[in-house]
Structures are given as C-alpha cells and as structure tokens.
Scaffold this active site. Structure first.
Site, PDB file in Angstrom:
ATOM      1  N   ASP A  11       0.869  -1.183   0.000  1.00  0.00           N
ATOM      2  CA  ASP A  11       0.000   0.000   0.000  1.00  0.00           C
ATOM      3  C   ASP A  11       0.907   1.234   0.000  1.00  0.00           C
ATOM      4  O   ASP A  11       2.102   1.141   0.271  1.00  0.00           O
ATOM      5  CB  ASP A  11      -0.884  -0.015   1.261  1.00  0.00           C
ATOM      6  CG  ASP A  11      -1.783   1.211   1.347  1.00  0.00           C
ATOM      7  OD1 ASP A  11      -2.292   1.647   0.306  1.00  0.00           O
ATOM      8  OD2 ASP A  11      -1.940   1.761   2.458  1.00  0.00           O
ATOM      9  N   SER A  12       0.297   2.384  -0.255  1.00  0.00           N
ATOM     10  CA  SER A  12       1.036   3.633  -0.172  1.00  0.00           C
ATOM     11  C   SER A  12       1.530   3.883   1.257  1.00  0.00           C
ATOM     12  O   SER A  12       2.495   4.611   1.463  1.00  0.00           O
ATOM     13  CB  SER A  12       0.133   4.784  -0.604  1.00  0.00           C
ATOM     14  OG  SER A  12      -1.058   4.767   0.157  1.00  0.00           O
ATOM     15  N   GLU A 153      -5.911   8.480  10.182  1.00  0.00           N
ATOM     16  CA  GLU A 153      -4.532   8.330  10.678  1.00  0.00           C
ATOM     17  C   GLU A 153      -4.337   8.994  12.041  1.00  0.00           C
ATOM     18  O   GLU A 153      -3.435   8.635  12.782  1.00  0.00           O
ATOM     19  CB  GLU A 153      -3.520   8.850   9.641  1.00  0.00           C
ATOM     20  CG  GLU A 153      -3.455   7.877   8.491  1.00  0.00           C
ATOM     21  CD  GLU A 153      -2.414   8.195   7.448  1.00  0.00           C
ATOM     22  OE1 GLU A 153      -1.701   9.202   7.569  1.00  0.00           O
ATOM     23  OE2 GLU A 153      -2.330   7.411   6.481  1.00  0.00           O
ATOM     24  N   CYS A 185     -11.157   3.056  -0.508  1.00  0.00           N
ATOM     25  CA  CYS A 185      -9.867   3.537   0.010  1.00  0.00           C
ATOM     26  C   CYS A 185      -9.510   2.670   1.216  1.00  0.00           C
ATOM     27  O   CYS A 185     -10.391   2.330   2.021  1.00  0.00           O
ATOM     28  CB  CYS A 185      -9.990   5.006   0.420  1.00  0.00           C
ATOM     29  SG  CYS A 185      -8.521   5.658   1.233  1.00  0.00           S
TER      30      CYS A 185
END
Ligand code: DGL
Length: 271
Positions: A11-12, A153, A185
C-alpha cells in the site's frame, strides 16, 4: 514456484493493513510480506505516471523477496497502475478495484451504487468501468473524500469531527437513494461504523478487502499455489516500510489484531 512462498501485499502506507487483516482471516495458513510506502504516502493526489513508477519499484522489491503472488491493497495504485504492471510480471497480481466492484454489484438491490475514495481513485473512473461492465444499468454516484485519510490516521474513528466531515462529504450521495456504498480507500473500513451510522440502515457499506482475499484464494487455487505445507506453527508475517516513523508504527499496531513487532526499512528507490 514454492507453495509456501509468501504473498506480497503493499500500500502507499499502512492503511493497506486493513486488507492484510482480511487476507489473514481468509487464509491464515499463508505467509505474508507487507510493504508500506510510508516515505511517499499519500498517493491519492499524485499523477498516474508517478503512481505507476512507485508501483513498479514496489513490485520489483516484492519479486526480489520471491513472493508467489502480489496484492495491490491501495485503491489508488490499483486504479492507475495494475493494468500496466501486470504486463511486466509473471507473478499473479491483483488489485482491490475488481473484487470491490463485484462485491458492490452483488450487494445492491436497487442498482444505485455510491463510490468514495481519494481524488485519484474517483478521477480514474476505475470502479465505474468494472461496475458498468458487470451491469450497464447501474446508476453510479461518486465522491472524493480526501480528508478521511488524515482523520483516520489521527485515530479519530469515533469522534464528532469525523461525523461532521462524513456528513459534509456524504450528504449529497445519501440524497440519491443509493443502497450500496463502496469504501474505495484502504482507510475507510476503519470508519465504517461511523459511515454506516450516517448513511442509515438501508445502505450496505462494502469493504473490498474481503472479496479481494476471496479472489486471491481462487487465483492461488487455479495456479496450484495454495500453501499446503502449513503446520501448527503460526504463519510468518514480515513488515517493510520506506520510512520508519514511529507514528506510522503506532497506527499500524492500531489496525492489526496483534503487535506487528519489528518493521524493517528498505530503500525503495534502489528498485
Ligand atoms: N492507500 C490509499 C488508497 O487506498 C489511500 C492513502 C493515499 O492517498 O495514499 O487509495
């Protein structure tokens, strides 16, 4: 190819651990290597060229680890890079868009489907393209929700501010009488409860992770790659990142049902 070789997933950042959780649930016998591109996150507002370049480097890194299959957990990278990168590797590689689209198509009863994701994912049209191949009569409504990622986050899974931002982004889509909302997402499953509360009980929120694990199982079965040499021992999980910031490790530990322990840093620019 060795059946006990690990599955590579990336993942990013560490949000893709929501997909890894589903892989572990569905295939507890499989060894897994996770890579989070924490030095270059977010991908959601980057160009297609950059996303393809980053994805190519990560696939090369995972290939160097002798993985038997690759899962692109990142919706943005799946939307922009999967088709190109698939042509460059012999290893089976899947993204989350196709499984997510099939899961949403199976869930809807009135054919009205909402899609939410990063700017890049929404702009790519990737989910609609799969959905309209499955059924051209589906009515699709979409909305980029870029602020959800930093909220998640920050660990604000249940918070008044999160509820406000959800209302801000989703009020219009709610008015369209959709009955299915695709959480396009990696981060959104972590605020699924808050999103469901806002959308109401008639809307099913689809997390593509579950169906991705199912699709991966089918691909491994077809290629005779399911791990059959599983013993009583726990499967082996390895975690790599491109930047070892402590904050990301904390967030990763919040996502996973166990402490992920040692995270190794690699220089992704070398690949
Ligand atoms: N992992 C990304 C995705 O699923 C979200 C975070 C980012 O923008 O990189 O689209």
């Amino acid at each position: 190819m060795n059946k006990s070789a690990p599955i590579g997933i990336f993942d990013s950042g560490v949000g893709g651990l929501t997909v890894m959780r589903k892989l572990i649930q569905g295939m507890p016998e499989e060894n897994i290597i996770y890579f989070g591109d924490t030095a270059r996150v977010p991908y959601g507002n980057k160009s297609k060229e950059t996303i393809i370049h980053y994805t190519r480097q990560i696939v090369r890194f995972l290939e160097s680890q002798n993985v038997k299959a690759i899962v692109i957990a990142c919706n943005t990278a799946s939307a922009y890079a999967l088709d190109d990168i698939r042509k460059e590797t012999e290893i089976p590689i899947i993204g989350v868009i196709e499984p997510g689209a099939y899961a949403a198509a199976a869930a809807t009863r009135n054919g009205k489907i909402g899609i939410i994701g990063t700017y890049a994912t929404i702009h790519s049209g990737a989910y609609e393209s799969f959905l309209s191949q499955i059924n051209p009569d589906f009515e699709i409504y979409k909305q980029a929700c870029p602020l959800f990622v930093p909220f998640v986050e920050e660990g604000l899974f249940e918070d008044d501010l999160t509820d406000q931002i959800i209302a801000r982004y989703l009020t219009e889509i709610k008015r369209e009488n959709i009955d299915t909302l695709l959480l396009g997402c990696t981060h959104y499953p972590l605020i699924k409860t808050a999103i469901e509360r806002f959308m109401g009980e008639n809307v099913i929120c689809v997390d593509p992770g579950l169906n991705t694990a199912e699709m991966l199982r089918q691909i491994l079965t077809k290629n005779n790659l399911l791990n059959t040499s599983f013993s009583q021992e726990k499967a082996n999980y390895l975690f790599y990142v491109s930047d070892p910031a402590a904050r990301m490790t904390e967030f990763a530990n919040q996502i996973m049902p166990f402490s992920i322990g040692k995270i190794q840093k690699i220089n992704i620019e070398e690949y």
